[in-house]
Design an enzyme around this catalytic site. Structure first.
Site, PDB file in Angstrom:
ATOM      1  N   ALA A 108       0.762  -1.099  -0.010  1.00  0.00           N
ATOM      2  CA  ALA A 108      -0.099  -0.033   0.062  1.00  0.00           C
ATOM      3  C   ALA A 108       0.760   1.363   0.134  1.00  0.00           C
ATOM      4  CB  ALA A 108      -0.788  -0.107   1.239  1.00  0.00           C
ATOM      5  N   ASP A 130      -0.731  -5.908   2.307  1.00  0.00           N
ATOM      6  CA  ASP A 130      -0.303  -5.036   3.171  1.00  0.00           C
ATOM      7  C   ASP A 130      -1.067  -5.373   4.365  1.00  0.00           C
ATOM      8  OD1 ASP A 130       0.908  -2.006   3.041  1.00  0.00           O
ATOM      9  OD2 ASP A 130      -0.115  -2.393   4.751  1.00  0.00           O
ATOM     10  N   ASP A 175       9.571  -3.206   0.002  1.00  0.00           N
ATOM     11  CA  ASP A 175       9.670  -1.620   0.441  1.00  0.00           C
ATOM     12  C   ASP A 175       9.350  -1.767   1.876  1.00  0.00           C
ATOM     13  OD1 ASP A 175      10.202   1.012  -0.374  1.00  0.00           O
ATOM     14  OD2 ASP A 175       7.848   1.327  -0.120  1.00  0.00           O
ATOM     15  N   CYS A 228      12.538   4.394   2.588  1.00  0.00           N
ATOM     16  CA  CYS A 228      12.508   5.698   2.336  1.00  0.00           C
ATOM     17  C   CYS A 228      13.280   6.340   3.529  1.00  0.00           C
ATOM     18  CB  CYS A 228      11.153   6.434   2.021  1.00  0.00           C
ATOM     19  SG  CYS A 228       9.662   6.106   3.354  1.00  0.00           S
TER      20      CYS A 228
END
Length: 425
Positions: A108, A130, A175, A228
């Site tokens: 997501a 997710d 991720d 990130c």
């Protein structure tokens, strides 16, 4: 330990100064074009100020203060997906193809899944998962809007499923959940919420996730690990942990303009907003040694029976590109393309299938009618009674039920918007 001090683990004072200074600049946005629905020529004729992404084909960078692409009708039609420019490189570098079975573990809101599915030409198969049910539902909504046809959506703790999928996936996207320092320009809340303790907590989770994913990767398969985060503890140290614990090998990422590479693992890249036109990402490509055979695919039909609010049986039909364990299918939120719902002898095409199909045989709407449709209003048109798709510029918007020359609107209530004809086109 404060943010600046913890960066000294791998960055010089100059790099740290430049990185921190970049947090005061405006956040960067991009879109990934869905060429199944719109050509690059049409996109650029509509929005001539878009700039090509420096690396990713079908990626375009835009100024969100100049164009509000999320409020355009083309966004509702699934002509593009709004994404962050550096995050776009994750799926690009993984380079999945139509013969692959792919897992996107923490998928997501869906950008990497969507980009991967489009690169696969909606063939092969993706499991997009997710853990958060609310986030998985956002993922599902985006899958529908973009007309993605090769994806199973789940909201599962995959530690309960990993034994089903040992050495199974050709490609995996991890991720990983992280401390989120790559979102500092986007959110002041992320800045104030950051702590070194949070970095260490996420690092422990990431180590478990990367080992689990590696166990599910086929021999000769490829996994992309990304965050990130700017923290070495969430990036290079996770790669070091994997290499120590497994047979994994790093695959060298070809040079990216504006990249940064640390001395420890120069095969991997950081994208800093001080160097690259994006918000920030760390990306590593991981290879599992060995050989494996190519997959074969055959579409299968899946039916589910659910109860309506009136306690009536509704039979839902789905199409999936590849068989999966029956129990896993039962646990999924969306086992492939949602085709239709049948109640008694009445069969209603789904919103999902309307976005998978092109608009060639749909009822064409003009601008005024399109705005009405997006608001959830009925439209007067002379058509025989029945169910139809409606479109604008040959791109489907959704489903209507024609009764007595009235197009009764079946656009999902949660998607309806108060579109302004002057700003939405």
């Amino acid at each position: 330990m404060d943010f600046r001090t913890h960066l000294k683990k791998y960055l010089s004072d100059t790099e740290i100064d430049n990185l921190i200074s970049s947090f005061d600049e405006k956040e960067k946005k991009a879109i990934y074009l869905n060429t199944n629905k719109m050509s690059e020529k049409t996109l650029l004729s509509l929005f001539p100020t878009l700039k090509h992404h420096p690396v990713v084909p079908n990626g375009f960078i835009f100024d969100k203060d100049e164009i509000q692409l999320g409020k355009k009708v083309y966004h509702e039609q699934g002509a593009y997906y709004i994404q962050e420019p550096s995050a776009m490189l994750v799926a690009h570098l993984l380079n999945a193809n139509k013969n692959d079975i792919v897992l996107d573990l923490c998928a997501a809101p869906g950008g990497k899944t969507i980009q991967t599915a489009l690169k696969m030409e909606n063939e092969g198969m993706i499991i997009a998962n997710d853990l958060s049910k609310s986030r998985a539902n956002v993922l599902l909504s985006n899958i529908e809007r973009l007309g993605i046809a090769n994806t199973v959506v789940t909201s599962l703790d995959f530690s309960t499923q990993k034994d089903r999928f040992q050495n199974y996936f050709d490609k995996i996207i991890l991720d990983a959940p992280c401390s989120g320092s790559g979102m500092f320009r986007k959110s002041d809340e992320m800045k104030s919420d950051w702590t070194y303790e949070k970095v260490l907590k996420n690092s422990a989770i990431q180590k478990d996730l990367i080992l689990m994913c590696y166990s599910m990767l086929k021999e000769s398969g490829t996994m992309v690990y990304s965050t990130c985060s700017y923290s070495y503890e969430e990036d290079e140290e996770i790669i070091e942990y994997l290499l120590e614990k497994t047979t994994a090998k790093l695959q060298y990422i070809e040079k990216i303009p504006g990249e940064f590479r640390s001395e420890k693992y120069p095969e991997t890249i950081h994208l800093f907003p001080s160097k690259f036109d994006g918000e920030g990402h760390y990306i590593a490509l991981i290879k599992k040694p060995g050989n494996s055979t190519q997959n074969s695919f055959e579409k299968i039909e899946i039916k589910r029976t659910v109860k309506t609010k009136g306690n009536v049986n509704e039979i839902q039909s789905f199409i999936l590109n590849h068989s999966l364990p029956e129990k896993f299918i039962e646990l999924s939120l969306r086992p492939g393309v949602f085709v239709s719902s049948k109640i008694g002898d009445k069969e209603i095409p789904s919103h999902h299938i309307s976005h998978v199909k092109n608009g060639a045989e749909s009822i064409a709407l003009n601008k005024e009618e399109t705005v009405k449709f997006l608001r959830g209003e009925s439209i007067n048109k002379k058509y025989p009674d029945g169910y139809y798709f409606v479109s604008y510029l040959d791109m489907n918007l959704g489903v209507v039920h024609v009764v007595n020359e009235t197009l009764k609107n079946l656009y999902p209530k949660g998607l309806r918007i108060n579109a302004d004809i002057e700003t939405s086109f």
